[in-house]
Design a protein around this motif. Structure first.
Motif, PDB file in Angstrom:
ATOM      1  N   ALA A   1       0.851  -1.192   0.000  1.00 31.65           N
ATOM      2  CA  ALA A   1       0.000   0.000   0.000  1.00 31.65           C
ATOM      3  C   ALA A   1       0.882   1.236   0.000  1.00 31.65           C
ATOM      4  O   ALA A   1       1.971   1.247   0.550  1.00 31.65           O
ATOM      5  CB  ALA A   1      -0.903   0.003   1.218  1.00 31.65           C
ATOM      6  N   GLN A   2       0.344   2.260  -0.661  1.00 28.42           N
ATOM      7  CA  GLN A   2       1.098   3.503  -0.707  1.00 28.42           C
ATOM      8  C   GLN A   2       1.029   4.232   0.637  1.00 28.42           C
ATOM      9  O   GLN A   2       0.014   4.191   1.324  1.00 28.42           O
ATOM     10  CB  GLN A   2       0.526   4.414  -1.796  1.00 28.42           C
ATOM     11  N   THR A   3       2.139   4.878   0.971  1.00 27.42           N
ATOM     12  CA  THR A   3       2.173   5.695   2.188  1.00 27.42           C
ATOM     13  C   THR A   3       2.842   7.027   1.872  1.00 27.42           C
ATOM     14  O   THR A   3       3.654   7.127   0.945  1.00 27.42           O
ATOM     15  CB  THR A   3       2.953   5.009   3.322  1.00 27.42           C
ATOM     16  N   VAL A   4       2.484   8.030   2.644  1.00 28.94           N
ATOM     17  CA  VAL A   4       3.069   9.361   2.506  1.00 28.94           C
ATOM     18  C   VAL A   4       3.567   9.798   3.874  1.00 28.94           C
ATOM     19  O   VAL A   4       2.822   9.725   4.859  1.00 28.94           O
ATOM     20  CB  VAL A   4       2.020  10.363   1.984  1.00 28.94           C
ATOM     21  N   THR A   5       4.820  10.244   3.931  1.00 27.77           N
ATOM     22  CA  THR A   5       5.439  10.621   5.199  1.00 27.77           C
ATOM     23  C   THR A   5       5.906  12.066   5.175  1.00 27.77           C
ATOM     24  O   THR A   5       6.661  12.474   4.286  1.00 27.77           O
ATOM     25  CB  THR A   5       6.645   9.713   5.504  1.00 27.77           C
ATOM     26  N   GLN A   6       5.449  12.824   6.142  1.00 22.14           N
ATOM     27  CA  GLN A   6       5.944  14.182   6.354  1.00 22.14           C
ATOM     28  C   GLN A   6       6.666  14.160   7.690  1.00 22.14           C
ATOM     29  O   GLN A   6       6.052  14.019   8.738  1.00 22.14           O
ATOM     30  CB  GLN A   6       4.790  15.180   6.358  1.00 22.14           C
ATOM     31  N   SER A   7       7.966  14.287   7.648  1.00 25.32           N
ATOM     32  CA  SER A   7       8.795  14.060   8.837  1.00 25.32           C
ATOM     33  C   SER A   7       8.888  15.260   9.762  1.00 25.32           C
ATOM     34  O   SER A   7       9.450  15.160  10.857  1.00 25.32           O
ATOM     35  CB  SER A   7      10.197  13.643   8.407  1.00 25.32           C
ATOM     36  N   GLN A   8       8.365  16.386   9.329  1.00 24.86           N
ATOM     37  CA  GLN A   8       8.462  17.621  10.125  1.00 24.86           C
ATOM     38  C   GLN A   8       7.071  18.001  10.631  1.00 24.86           C
ATOM     39  O   GLN A   8       6.303  18.617   9.896  1.00 24.86           O
ATOM     40  CB  GLN A   8       9.020  18.766   9.273  1.00 24.86           C
ATOM     41  N   PRO A   9       6.742  17.692  11.864  1.00 24.83           N
ATOM     42  CA  PRO A   9       5.417  18.069  12.374  1.00 24.83           C
ATOM     43  C   PRO A   9       5.223  19.588  12.415  1.00 24.83           C
ATOM     44  O   PRO A   9       4.129  20.076  12.189  1.00 24.83           O
ATOM     45  CB  PRO A   9       5.399  17.488  13.787  1.00 24.83           C
ATOM     46  N   GLU A  15       9.599  35.883   8.105  1.00 28.92           N
ATOM     47  CA  GLU A  15       8.965  36.547   6.965  1.00 28.92           C
ATOM     48  C   GLU A  15      10.022  36.941   5.945  1.00 28.92           C
ATOM     49  O   GLU A  15      11.117  37.408   6.313  1.00 28.92           O
ATOM     50  CB  GLU A  15       8.211  37.782   7.456  1.00 28.92           C
ATOM     51  N   ALA A  16       9.725  36.724   4.674  1.00 29.43           N
ATOM     52  CA  ALA A  16      10.582  37.042   3.526  1.00 29.43           C
ATOM     53  C   ALA A  16      11.672  36.000   3.269  1.00 29.43           C
ATOM     54  O   ALA A  16      12.360  36.077   2.251  1.00 29.43           O
ATOM     55  CB  ALA A  16      11.221  38.415   3.636  1.00 29.43           C
ATOM     56  N   GLU A  17      11.827  35.046   4.188  1.00 32.12           N
ATOM     57  CA  GLU A  17      12.823  34.002   3.989  1.00 32.12           C
ATOM     58  C   GLU A  17      12.212  32.832   3.224  1.00 32.12           C
ATOM     59  O   GLU A  17      11.010  32.826   2.896  1.00 32.12           O
ATOM     60  CB  GLU A  17      13.366  33.532   5.340  1.00 32.12           C
ATOM     61  N   THR A  18      13.051  31.827   2.957  1.00 39.13           N
ATOM     62  CA  THR A  18      12.632  30.641   2.221  1.00 39.13           C
ATOM     63  C   THR A  18      12.591  29.433   3.148  1.00 39.13           C
ATOM     64  O   THR A  18      13.442  29.297   4.035  1.00 39.13           O
ATOM     65  CB  THR A  18      13.611  30.360   1.062  1.00 39.13           C
ATOM     66  N   VAL A  19      11.603  28.593   2.958  1.00 39.56           N
ATOM     67  CA  VAL A  19      11.470  27.387   3.780  1.00 39.56           C
ATOM     68  C   VAL A  19      11.127  26.207   2.879  1.00 39.56           C
ATOM     69  O   VAL A  19      10.476  26.375   1.838  1.00 39.56           O
ATOM     70  CB  VAL A  19      10.370  27.583   4.860  1.00 39.56           C
ATOM     71  N   THR A  20      11.617  25.039   3.260  1.00 39.91           N
ATOM     72  CA  THR A  20      11.345  23.816   2.507  1.00 39.91           C
ATOM     73  C   THR A  20      10.677  22.791   3.406  1.00 39.91           C
ATOM     74  O   THR A  20      11.201  22.462   4.479  1.00 39.91           O
ATOM     75  CB  THR A  20      12.634  23.241   1.916  1.00 39.91           C
ATOM     76  N   LEU A  21       9.537  22.287   2.958  1.00 39.82           N
ATOM     77  CA  LEU A  21       8.798  21.258   3.687  1.00 39.82           C
ATOM     78  C   LEU A  21       9.042  19.915   3.000  1.00 39.82           C
ATOM     79  O   LEU A  21       8.924  19.818   1.777  1.00 39.82           O
ATOM     80  CB  LEU A  21       7.301  21.576   3.694  1.00 39.82           C
ATOM     81  N   SER A  22       9.322  18.905   3.787  1.00 43.25           N
ATOM     82  CA  SER A  22       9.693  17.605   3.237  1.00 43.25           C
ATOM     83  C   SER A  22       8.503  16.665   3.117  1.00 43.25           C
ATOM     84  O   SER A  22       7.563  16.714   3.915  1.00 43.25           O
ATOM     85  CB  SER A  22      10.742  16.944   4.128  1.00 43.25           C
TER      86      SER A  22
END
Lengths: 120, 114
Positions: A1-9, A15-22
């Motif tokens: 079965a497919q699963t999706v994991t987001q490791s960062q709760p 403000e104005a900076e850059t962020v990356t969500l995994s």
């Protein structure tokens, strides 16, 4: 079965900076779709961006872009020039393709979400 | 713009009651979905429907049923409400034109079972 994991709760960005969500996912399929949804506090969930797995080029929508690494099964969301209105829960989701009526193949599988805070 | 309307934003019911959550969409979408959202668990699919009078179980159908008598309306029914069904319930719809079509969500119903 497919699963999706987001490791960062939870994540935080100035403000104005850059962020990356995994986001990582597990599938044996070769063709599928990936989505990022945004859910602001007490507001409706909306689509941010989507990616088709057979397309090599990373999807972009204004300040939002993805880094899609198919071999690594990774689908991260980059938010540039973060704004206060970007504060929300972000959900990564997977859907198998093609969508077959009468079965669950077309359903979205969601990760557990990442809560993004934006500091002024 | 697609509009998905859920009948109540907040609802309080008692244990054992039969509870109806209503959802209406205005875009003639074939597919409609009911999710449950709990902190730390993300969204979990309860039931979905791909056509009038058609329904399929999702991941957590126990204790729930659904009804789709008209294309635009999809109802979630808690047959005998229990406290562990206290949650946020989200309705969504999508067209049947392909797997890349996004789902459009309602505002959600926060249901409390006392």
């Amino acid at each position: 079965a497919q699963t999706v994991t987001q490791s960062q709760p939870e994540m935080s960005v100035q403000e104005a900076e850059t962020v990356t969500l995994s986001c990582t996912y597990d599938t044996s399929e070769s063709d599928y779709y990936l989505f990022w949804y945004k859910q602001p506090p007490s507001r409706q969930m909306i689509l941010v961006i989507r990616q088709e797995a057979y397309k090599q080029q990373n999807a972009t929508e204004n300040r939002f872009s993805v880094n899609f690494q198919k071999a690594a099964k990774s689908f991260s969301l980059k938010i540039s020039d973060s704004q206060l209105g970007d504060a929300a829960m972000y959900f990564c989701a997977y859907r198998r393709s093609p969508m077959n009526y009468g079965g669950s193949q077309g359903n979205l599988i969601f990760g557990k979400g990442t809560k993004l805070s934006v500091k002024p | 713009d697609v509009k998905v309307t859920q009948s109540s934003r907040y609802l309080v019911k008692r244990t054992g009651e039969k509870v109806f959550l209503e959802c209406v969409q205005d875009m003639d979408h074939e597919n409609m979905f009911w999710y449950r959202q709990d902190p730390g668990l993300g969204l979990r699919l309860i039931y979905f429907s791909y056509d009038v009078k058609m329904k399929e179980k999702g991941d957590i159908p126990e204790g729930y049923s659904v009804s789709r008598e008209k294309k635009e309306r999809f109802s979630l029914i808690l047959e005998s409400a229990s406290t562990n069904q206290t949650s946020m319930y989200l309705c969504a719809s999508s067209s049947g034109q392909g797997a890349g079509e996004p789902q459009h969500f309602g505002d959600g119903t926060r249901l409390s079972i006392l």
